[in-house]
Scaffold this active site. Structure first.
Site, PDB file in Angstrom:
ATOM      1  N   HIS A 177       0.833  -1.209   0.000  1.00 20.01           N
ATOM      2  CA  HIS A 177       0.000   0.000   0.000  1.00 20.01           C
ATOM      3  C   HIS A 177       0.868   1.261   0.000  1.00 20.01           C
ATOM      4  O   HIS A 177       0.640   2.186  -0.792  1.00 20.01           O
ATOM      5  CB  HIS A 177      -0.908  -0.011   1.233  1.00 20.01           C
ATOM      6  CG  HIS A 177      -1.527   1.315   1.537  1.00 20.01           C
ATOM      7  ND1 HIS A 177      -2.774   1.687   1.080  1.00 20.01           N
ATOM      8  CD2 HIS A 177      -1.072   2.365   2.274  1.00 20.01           C
ATOM      9  CE1 HIS A 177      -3.053   2.905   1.511  1.00 20.01           C
ATOM     10  NE2 HIS A 177      -2.034   3.335   2.242  1.00 20.01           N
ATOM     11  N   GLU A 178       1.853   1.311   0.889  1.00 19.65           N
ATOM     12  CA  GLU A 178       2.698   2.502   0.991  1.00 19.65           C
ATOM     13  C   GLU A 178       3.492   2.725  -0.295  1.00 19.65           C
ATOM     14  O   GLU A 178       3.699   3.868  -0.720  1.00 19.65           O
ATOM     15  CB  GLU A 178       3.636   2.387   2.196  1.00 19.65           C
ATOM     16  CG  GLU A 178       2.934   2.293   3.539  1.00 19.65           C
ATOM     17  CD  GLU A 178       2.068   3.510   3.845  1.00 19.65           C
ATOM     18  OE1 GLU A 178       2.323   4.595   3.258  1.00 19.65           O
ATOM     19  OE2 GLU A 178       1.132   3.388   4.647  1.00 19.65           O
TER      20      GLU A 178
ATOM     21  N   GLU B  56      -5.759   7.281  -0.857  1.00 19.32           N
ATOM     22  CA  GLU B  56      -5.572   6.080  -0.049  1.00 19.32           C
ATOM     23  C   GLU B  56      -6.245   4.871  -0.695  1.00 19.32           C
ATOM     24  O   GLU B  56      -5.708   3.758  -0.677  1.00 19.32           O
ATOM     25  CB  GLU B  56      -6.132   6.303   1.358  1.00 19.32           C
ATOM     26  CG  GLU B  56      -5.373   7.322   2.190  1.00 19.32           C
ATOM     27  CD  GLU B  56      -3.959   6.904   2.528  1.00 19.32           C
ATOM     28  OE1 GLU B  56      -3.700   5.676   2.558  1.00 19.32           O
ATOM     29  OE2 GLU B  56      -3.120   7.782   2.747  1.00 19.32           O
TER      30      GLU B  56
ATOM     31  N   ASP C  54      -4.551   1.451  -1.879  1.00 23.72           N
ATOM     32  CA  ASP C  54      -5.052   0.137  -1.476  1.00 23.72           C
ATOM     33  C   ASP C  54      -5.101  -0.809  -2.676  1.00 23.72           C
ATOM     34  O   ASP C  54      -4.649  -1.955  -2.607  1.00 23.72           O
ATOM     35  CB  ASP C  54      -6.457   0.262  -0.875  1.00 23.72           C
ATOM     36  CG  ASP C  54      -6.466   0.858   0.516  1.00 23.72           C
ATOM     37  OD1 ASP C  54      -5.390   0.984   1.118  1.00 23.72           O
ATOM     38  OD2 ASP C  54      -7.566   1.199   0.992  1.00 23.72           O
TER      39      ASP C  54
ATOM     40  N   HIS D 198       1.651   4.754  -2.925  1.00 21.73           N
ATOM     41  CA  HIS D 198       1.714   6.214  -2.857  1.00 21.73           C
ATOM     42  C   HIS D 198       2.893   6.739  -3.678  1.00 21.73           C
ATOM     43  O   HIS D 198       2.793   7.772  -4.350  1.00 21.73           O
ATOM     44  CB  HIS D 198       1.855   6.673  -1.407  1.00 21.73           C
ATOM     45  CG  HIS D 198       0.609   6.505  -0.589  1.00 21.73           C
ATOM     46  ND1 HIS D 198      -0.606   7.017  -0.984  1.00 21.73           N
ATOM     47  CD2 HIS D 198       0.392   5.890   0.605  1.00 21.73           C
ATOM     48  CE1 HIS D 198      -1.522   6.728  -0.068  1.00 21.73           C
ATOM     49  NE2 HIS D 198      -0.944   6.039   0.902  1.00 21.73           N
TER      50      HIS D 198
END
Length: 408
Positions: free
Chosen positions: A250-251, A329, A333, A254
């Protein structure tokens, strides 16, 4: 595709893990945050109103003007008493929201002395930053009169980019210790996912966040040469290796999706709206209240006027801000599920995060108050991904996570 896989039933298997007193506490904590948004704005306006009504702001400006003959430096001197006094006035509220309330819900590990030490460090950093920002802001106000809000927005964008670049290297280490994640299977898995996505993975750091909080967290932060992968020790100690990889996927989303740049651009529009409103309302308020002793909007003594208007504007724009962040976000995901391919681990992580985020809000609540997708939304996304991408997918009956479970 797995037409026999029931996404709703698979999601419910995870959602039912948080129930009884634990869910009630999670709901109460997060719902209390709805009120804090309004109270934060009200407390700020009250403090700034007192500073204006008592004439303190004008007296601080006069004091600053006596300190230097250079007009451009007056705002920097003004920032010192303004920052110290308003911080002292806000301290009781800060103690409640950041220390007392966190302990009431079992989310903080800090003693009051440790919390106060961090708060003092933040104040010292804030005084330096405020001095620089005030100099730039009031220079724009003097030079550009009615169009200063445009330059203020550009300056804010520049400041955000500088903060993103320098915080991981110079600011974050003041509050936590960062060490390299030891070599081993977990590091190898994170490196493999990172390199597959084109993310530099020479350094993977672990922060000792457990000295402050029980929350799990990770990020890919920085810009250019300061880019780094960081996970906190709570993530390592409270989750499984699969969950760690799911979070890191997930990170990494970004980073790959350039969310830093998108957020800066989107927030620039929000800042522009706030500063434009302040540029129009501020002069009217100053004319209506000569007892404040504020000469005009370019006077450093107008700082409480500007900040009070921004506080009110930020309250109005809160749903917009939340929607911007939540959209990014959600995209991260989806990326993380594709990158890490750990839908059940991702769902379990959503349960752990729901210790302090309401798990199943109404659609209106989620739209107004959530800056991340809710746990229920994330779990449903993970189970839909599992149905679409895992051959022969079956419903997992997960065990309720126990305190202390995690990767070693």
């Amino acid at each position: 595709m797995n037409p026999g896989f029931d996404v709703a039933a698979a999601s419910r298997a995870y959602l039912d893990l948080l129930s009884g007193p634990a869910r009630a506490a999670s709901d109460a904590y997060f719902e209390g945050g709805y009120w804090l948004i309004g109270w934060n704005a009200l407390v700020a306006v009250l403090v700034y109103g007192i500073v204006l009504a008592t004439g303190w702001s004008a007296r601080w400006r006069d004091w600053a003007e006596r300190r230097t003959r250079r007009r451009w430096l007056v705002p920097a001197w003004y920032a010192l008493p303004f920052g110290l006094v308003t911080s002292a006035m806000l301290l009781p509220w800060s103690i409640y929201t950041d220390f007392v309330r966190e302990h009431q819900y079992g989310l903080s590990n800090q003693t009051f002395a440790a919390w106060a030490g961090d708060a003092a460090m933040l104040l010292a950093i804030g005084l330096i930053i405020n001095a620089i920002v005030f100099v730039a802001l009031f220079a724009a106000l003097r030079r550009f009169a009615r169009m200063w809000w445009i330059w203020g927005t550009l300056g804010t964008v520049a400041a955000m980019l500088v903060a993103v670049a320098v915080t991981p290297v110079f600011i974050a280490p003041l509050f936590n210790t960062y060490s390299e994640l030891p070599a081993g299977p977990l590091r190898d898995r994170i490196v493999a996912v990172a390199r597959a996505q084109g993310i530099p993975a020479d350094h993977i750091y672990v922060s000792d966040a457990s000295r402050q909080t029980k929350r799990i967290s990770a990020n890919v932060s920085g810009l250019g040469p300061t880019i780094r992968i960081t996970l906190n020790d709570n993530l390592l100690n409270r989750t499984t290796p699969d969950e760690v990889v799911a979070v890191m996927g997930h990170e990494m989303g970004h980073y790959v999706l350039h969310h830093i740049w998108w957020l800066v651009a989107e927030f620039a529009a929000v800042v522009a709206a706030l500063l434009f409103a302040a540029s129009r309302i501020g002069p009217w308020l100053i004319r209506r209240n000569p007892r404040w002793g504020v000469r005009d909007l370019a006077d450093p003594a107008a700082t409480p006027v500007l900040l009070g208007l921004i506080a009110v504007g930020a309250l109005v724009m809160e749903p917009v801000k939340n929607t911007i962040i939540r959209h990014n976000e959600s995209a991260a995901d989806a990326f993380g599920l594709d990158a890490a391919r750990q839908p059940d681990a991702f769902a379990m992580t959503a349960i752990r995060l729901s210790e302090y985020r309401k798990l199943e809000p109404s659609p209106v609540e989620e739209a107004l108050f959530f800056d991340h997708p809710s746990g229920a939304t994330r779990i449903r996304m993970a189970m839909q991904w599992k149905k679409d991408h895992v051959p022969g997918a079956t419903i997992v009956r997960p065990a309720k996570p126990a305190a202390g479970d995690g990767a070693r």
